[in-house]
Design a protein around this motif. Structure first.
Motif, short mmCIF file in Angstrom:
data_model
loop_
_atom_site.label_atom_id
_atom_site.label_comp_id
_atom_site.label_asym_id
_atom_site.label_seq_id
_atom_site.Cartn_x
_atom_site.Cartn_y
_atom_site.Cartn_z
N GLU A 167 83.42 48.09 32.73
CA GLU A 167 82.30 47.65 33.58
C GLU A 167 81.01 47.57 32.77
O GLU A 167 80.24 46.62 32.88
CB GLU A 167 82.13 48.60 34.77
N GLN B 141 89.98 39.67 36.64
CA GLN B 141 90.19 38.22 36.56
C GLN B 141 90.86 37.86 35.23
O GLN B 141 90.59 38.49 34.21
CB GLN B 141 88.83 37.55 36.64
N ASN C 57 84.18 37.40 38.41
CA ASN C 57 84.23 38.08 39.70
C ASN C 57 84.46 39.56 39.51
O ASN C 57 83.87 40.40 40.14
CB ASN C 57 85.34 37.50 40.57
N SER C 58 85.40 39.87 38.61
CA SER C 58 85.68 41.27 38.29
C SER C 58 86.47 41.31 37.01
O SER C 58 86.95 40.28 36.53
CB SER C 58 86.49 41.93 39.40
N ASN D 158 92.10 38.28 43.43
CA ASN D 158 91.54 37.04 42.91
C ASN D 158 92.43 35.84 43.25
O ASN D 158 93.56 35.98 43.70
CB ASN D 158 91.26 37.15 41.41
N ASN E 229 89.73 43.03 31.57
CA ASN E 229 89.76 44.42 31.15
C ASN E 229 90.76 44.65 30.02
O ASN E 229 90.45 45.31 29.03
CB ASN E 229 90.12 45.32 32.33
N GLN F 126 87.86 51.90 33.32
CA GLN F 126 87.12 51.12 34.31
C GLN F 126 85.62 51.20 34.02
O GLN F 126 84.91 50.21 34.02
CB GLN F 126 87.44 51.65 35.72
#
Lengths: 357, 320, 515
Positions: C384, C399, C395-396, A2, C355, C380
């Protein structure tokens, strides 16, 4: 990857470049033979096996204290007793080495464990005093370093000093205590493996275990950690214990790997170096070996440079390192660029979200 | 035991307490003024060390007073720089201060080498020291005159200046508008801001004053206490000063008294080493000032907590 | 009454995190009047005052003072323009004397020293002129709240203020002190000073204000002569609902009692009793609202139930267990989740990735860490799912939280707290300051949980939210339960507004426990 991580890498590299730039200017200003100086500084360590050996020999303790500091700082404590823990770990290792005969391997191992335990106790003291009495861990840890130094020196001179050594040093270590040389022609010792294993374990601990996760959480936001039900004080102490253990072990490894007898007549300074390494590695154990290698490299280069004809003293390295730290911790350094990036990113996000409000 | 007392109960011992306290007093005042403005100057040690070297280097080539002046200018500038990094660039002031101290340790050796080709000690530099001052007529006082003069007279001028500094700071902090503003900024920056005080500017001023005071302390080390510079000669006095400021409740007089106490512990260290009848290991004696600092710091904070608790209980009682 | 002394035109203020605080706000003050500024929390009153006092810079709009446009870039500029502000949280230096606080920044001098005698004299004069009786040599820390407020006013007077802004001045005062304050304000008005009075309390506004301006959701709802408008009308303008977003919601089927609060008393840090002997119960399968203007004891109730504050009087039972000796962890282990009010302090570690912020409650479960080693795959997977289920726009999961918008940060908090369908949920202002979409989403999630049999305690100052979500409701006013309705559908907005603002109060509503 990122954007934030990218930005941090950019910032760190900029800091290193600027610091090296400043060193270059200083070298050019002071040296009669600046080109020779630069050659020695940047390529000197590569010119012989022994010199490159020096880099690795120096990398070992830097890895260990860098790792220790990373762990100690991870829970948000600015505890500076790594220096004292490293030194006194060495003293305890010396005591075990000289006072209690044991078979090979076991001897070093026992000394290392005891040194580690000592380090853990030492580093825990400032954090404990902070929690229980509110005393600044910065001041108490600094004082602790001096106390440990004098206490250690007392133990050395009154119980382990070899009158025939000619200098203020202990008796010779038995072979059962010493670590073996890994690369002939250098002093690189098996401590290298131990330090890399520690890094690996430290990384696992901090990033792969639930305890490490909690430690990082406490470091990032104490109030939040408390709200989620974490035992903040216990977790903080744990980070100090683990970091202190590693610092103490470091003292033992350094002694057993590099010395025939204990002869530190001043604090060796690796604890302070650990702060540089840890800052450069952003507190992540995985980056610690690289940061340690980088610092060891410029130091060795600086030492070679100073021995050469260039007339530049090796303390140049202190200026380089200090500038790197200052630039890395300066949040607003390149902040305009970062803000622009964040702004762009969040604007994009708002657009994606449909732009409500 | 008697021998120890014989060492302590002499004018020479009193003299040495004052002498060794001087740099700590300056450092403590430096810590005091910055902490009063809510900025923690952890670079005291480094600024003192740098000033010690600069005093030597400058005085070798110019009159000693100008050398002192220039040293103080640089020291004040370093204070400003710390402010710039922490206030403007939002660095962590602790890590920045630590970095300053590191640069000072290596940088002074570097500079010394450049200037003299020597490493560690500046004996080859023909530097000057600041004069000693005799207090006139003090020894003429009957009975106590002689010992009093022995303790108080013939000190380096900076020692007297350190006491002047305490008094000046007392007036600055409590009796001037600037002092009022510095205190308001440290205690409640919102309040200061709401009446239009420039918080940043005030903190800069405090850090510059802090730097100058550390400059005095450093200059004393190499132009009074000793007549040369040696590697890392401040030896933790800057950090002890930080502790003394904490224990002195960040007040000029409180800090001064604690600094004197540390000076006493330091002088004891020197005296005890001369005692021959009881063999106390020298390292354990050298440990004393630092041990005293930690114990003092802890006791001070425990006491502070108890007091806060008592006030809280009192308030609760009142409310019932 | 004179002509306009101050005008704010088309003020538009957006904070960097995207929250719109003021939209085209228009507002004017006449010389010599007492003017009330009204609105719920989050309506934009404080933001508007920050603009006026130079603490925030608006993106658009003009401030016209005595006929001339001015740019107020800092508090010192505001002070120069004869504006004086009495902040709700006093801006005083506790260890200073009254006189020192009054003269701070404009100290009288005698050569290089501060002239302390002059400072005392000036302070005393200004106090006398305005009929304030005060010992100017006393230290602020030894003074009661009412006097501290007087010092704030004296500070403004000393600096020559003509326009006074008082930010909820009565919130911290006793009735007697309030009366005294009103006398002083009337006196100031007689001296042709202009006063801007911010408050929620309608009685007070009716008592001393000439005109009032009402703000709602960052917009002006109009300016009225107080004598021409009823309290009921004001409350409707203040708390009325703009948009009604319907949520499909069936009637609740409450089951067993999961949370039982008995005779709860809580003091705040000033040792003032802010929760006064209240009792209530929460049943599984219902959403119980605690409505009220902020600062009437709601946050303190949440703090003791969730274990953040352990000093309280009375008893709290969660699932029939007395939690007096329970740690935060013990309480959470009773399957209780907490959506905190202060998102950035208690809700997330913003420096960490998404996370990491999602897992603190589950990281010790065997499924997610075996012998202390985190099971990355399982984590994970669940994170998710959480991100997907709760529509966190990122984005994921790697981040950092600080890169997200307010609404998405709140979704992270809510996802963490309610993903595992806890039995009890304490939600404190769960949708404050976030966009409508995210708010609606979170509300739907809460209803879903209720239908699944969870008991939800919803603390909210947002009436839209209260009416949409709650099955039953408690209204808090000054630390007491002003009203309780077992079925919110029997309640109208106007009625609720009256209870919230203390216009009405039910008798004998102390015991609401379902035993």
């Amino acid at each position: 990857m990122n954007k934030n991580a990218k930005f941090e890498i950019l910032r760190t590299s900029m800091a290193i470049f600027i610091a090296i730039g400043i060193s270059l200017v200083l070298i050019i200003l002071v040296s009669d033979a600046p080109l020779v100086a630069l050659r020695d500084l940047f390529f000197g360590p590569l010119t012989s096996l022994r010199r490159f050996g020096n880099v690795i020999e120096l990398t070992i303790p830097l890895i260990i204290t860098g790792l220790a500091v990373s762990l100690i700082f991870s829970s948000g404590q600015i505890n500076l007793s790594t220096e004292g823990a490293f030194f006194f770990g060495g003293i305890v290792a010396m005591m075990v080495a000289l006072a209690i005969p044991m078979p090979s391997y076991i001897h070093f191992f026992a000394a290392m464990i005891l040194a580690g335990i000592t380090g853990a106790i030492v580093v825990t003291i400032p954090a404990y005093l902070k929690e229980k009495t509110g005393s600044s861990e910065i001041v108490s840890s600094l004082m602790l370093n001096y106390i440990l130094f004098f206490l250690g020196s007392y133990i050395l001179y009154y119980y382990f000093k070899d009158p025939e050594a000619g200098i203020n040093a202990s008796y010779l270590f038995p072979d059962t205590f010493r670590l073996s040389v890994l690369v002939p022609g250098t002093k690189i010792h098996t401590g290298l493996f131990l330090s890399l294993i520690s890094v690996f374990l430290g990384y696992i601990f901090l990033f792969k275990t639930s305890t490490g996760y909690k430690i990082r959480m406490v470091g990032a936001n104490k109030m939040f950690s408390k709200y989620t039900g974490m035992k903040v004080f216990k977790i903080t102490l744990l980070s100090q214990i683990v970091g202190g253990f590693i610092a103490g072990v470091g003292g033992a490894i350094q002694l057993a790997g590099m010395y025939k007898r204990f002869n530190w007549v001043a604090l060796p300074g690796y604890g302070w170096d650990g702060i540089i390494v840890s800052t450069l590695a952003k507190g992540n154990p995985l980056y610690v070996p690289f940061a340690a290698f980088f610092i060891a490299y410029i130091r060795t280069g600086a030492a070679i440079m100073s021995r050469g004809e260039s007339g530049v003293p090796p303390e140049l390295k202190a200026i380089t390192q200090g500038v790197i730290i200052i630039l890395i911790v300066a949040q607003q350094f390149l902040a305009k660029y970062k803000n622009k990036m964040i702004y762009k990113e969040s604007k994009l996000e708002i657009e994606k979200a449909g732009g409500d409000q | 035991m008697m021998e120890i007392l014989n060492h302590i109960l002499t004018p020479e011992f009193g003299y040495s307490v004052i002498r060794v306290s001087t740099p700590i007093v300056f450092g403590t005042m430096g810590a005091m003024i910055s902490s009063r403005a809510g900025v923690f100057n952890i670079a005291i040690e480094g600024i003192m060390l740098l000033s010690a070297l600069l005093g030597v280097l400058f005085s070798a080539v110019m009159p000693v007073w100008i050398a002192l002046f220039l040293t103080l200018v640089v020291a004040g500038f370093v204070g400003f720089l710390l402010g710039f990094l922490s206030i403007k660039l939002k660095s962590d002031i602790f890590l920045t201060g630590i970095a300053f101290n590191m640069i000072a340790v290596g940088g002074t050796i570097f500079l010394l080498y450049l200037a003299s080709g020597q490493k560690g000690v500046s004996t080859s530099i023909n530097s000057k020291v600041l004069p000693r001052v005799e207090i006139p007529l003090l020894d003429k006082i009957p009975w106590i005159g002689e010992p009093l003069a022995g303790i108080l007279s013939n000190h380096n001028i900076l020692t007297y200046l350190s006491i002047v500094a305490v008094i000046v700071l007392y007036y600055l902090v409590y009796k001037t508008a600037l002092g009022l503003r510095i205190r308001s900024v440290g205690e409640n920056p919102d309040a200061a801001e709401s009446v239009g005080i420039n918080v940043r500017k005030t903190q800069y001023i405090a850090l510059i004053i802090s730097g100058v005071l550390c400059g005095f302390g450093g200059a004393f080390m190499s132009m009074g206490y000793l007549s040369w510079f040696s590697n890392n000669m401040v030896a933790g006095r800057g950090f002890i000063a930080m502790a003394a400021n904490g224990m002195g409740g960040a007040t000029p007089v409180g800090g001064f008294l604690v600094a004197l106490f540390f000076g006493f512990a330091d002088a004891m260290t020197n005296s005890l080493q001369l005692v021959t009848s009881i063999k106390i290991p020298v390292q354990l004696i050298q440990m004393l000032p630092y041990l005293a600092t930690v114990i003092g710091l802890v006791l001070y904070n425990i006491n502070k907590r108890r007091k806060a608790m008592r006030i809280k209980l009192m308030l609760e009682d009142k409310n019932k | 009454m004179g002509k306009d002394i101050l005008k704010m035109e088309d003020i538009y203020l957006i904070y960097p995190n995207g929250i719109v605080a003021n939209q085209n706000v228009n507002f004017s003050l006449k010389k010599g009047e007492i003017h009330a500024l009204l609105g719920e929390n989050g309506a934009g009153k404080s933001s508007l005052m920050k603009v006026l006092f130079g603490l925030e810079q608006p993106q658009e709009g003009k401030i016209i003072l005595k006929g001339e446009e001015v740019k107020i870039t800092s508090p010192s500029v505001a002070i120069e323009h004869s504006l004086g502000m009495v902040h709700q949280h006093f801006k005083l230096v506790p260890s200073f004397t009254v006189a020192e606080n009054i003269v701070l920044g404009v100290e009288p001098k005698k050569r290089i020293f501060m002239d302390m005698d002059k400072a005392k004299e000036l302070s005393l004069n200004i106090a006398k002129e305005n009929d304030f009786h005060i010992d100017v040599e006393e230290r602020i820390e030894n003074l009661p709240v009412g006097i501290k407020q007087k010092v704030e006013k004296l500070k403004a007077l000393y600096r020559g203020a003509e326009i006074f802004i008082l930010d909820e001045p009565t919130a911290v005062l006793t009735p007697q002190e309030t009366e005294e304050l009103f006398n002083q304000l009337t006196l100031l008005k007689e001296k042709r000073h202009t006063i801007l009075f911010i408050s929620h309390k309608l009685d007070e506004i009716k008592a001393i204000c000439d005109r009032c301006t009402i703000l709602r959701h960052g917009k002006t709802m109009g300016t009225y002569e107080t004598k021409d408008i009823t309290k009921e009308e004001i409350s409707r303008l203040m708390v009325g609902r703009d948009v009604v977003l319907e949520i499909d919601k069936t009637k609740a089927e409450p089951k067993e009692l999961v949370l039982n609060v008995k005779n709860l008393r809580v003091k705040n840090y000033l040792s003032k009793e802010v929760v006064k002997n209240i009792s209530f119960g929460l049943r599984a399968g219902e959403i119980l609202g605690i409505a009220g203007v902020e600062g009437n004891g709601q946050s303190e109730i949440v703090e003791v139930i969730t274990g953040l504050n352990k000093t309280y009087g009375g008893d709290i039972f969660i699932k029939n267990k007395d939690i007096k000796k329970f740690s935060i962890k013990n309480i959470r282990d009773l399957d209780l989740a907490h959506i905190p009010e202060d998102r950035m302090t208690y809700g997330v570690a913003s420096d960490m990735d998404i996370n990491s912020n999602l897992i603190p409650n589950i990281v010790d479960d065997e499924k997610y860490s075996k012998r202390g080693i985190i099971n990355k795959g399982a984590i994970q997977e669940i994170t998710e799912h959480m991100i997907e289920d709760f529509l966190v726009k990122c984005n994921s999961g790697a981040q950092k939280v600080q890169m997200l918008s307010g609404g998405n940060i709140q979704k992270v908090v809510v996802a963490r707290e309610i993903y595992n369908k806890p039995k009890i949920i304490i939600a404190n202002q769960p949708t404050r300051g976030i966009d409508v979409g995210a708010a609606q989403f979170i509300r739907e999630k809460l209803v879903e949980l209720r239908d699944g049999g969870s008991g939800i305690l919803l603390v909210s100052a947002d009436l839209n939210e209260v009416f949409e979500l709650c099955d039953s409701i408690i209204v808090m006013h000054r630390g007491e339960i002003a009203a309780y309705f077992d079925d919110i559908s029997k309640l109208t907005e106007n009625e609720l507004g009256k209870y919230m603002l203390g216009i009405e109060k039910q008798k004998d509503v102390g015991g609401v426990a379902y035993e």
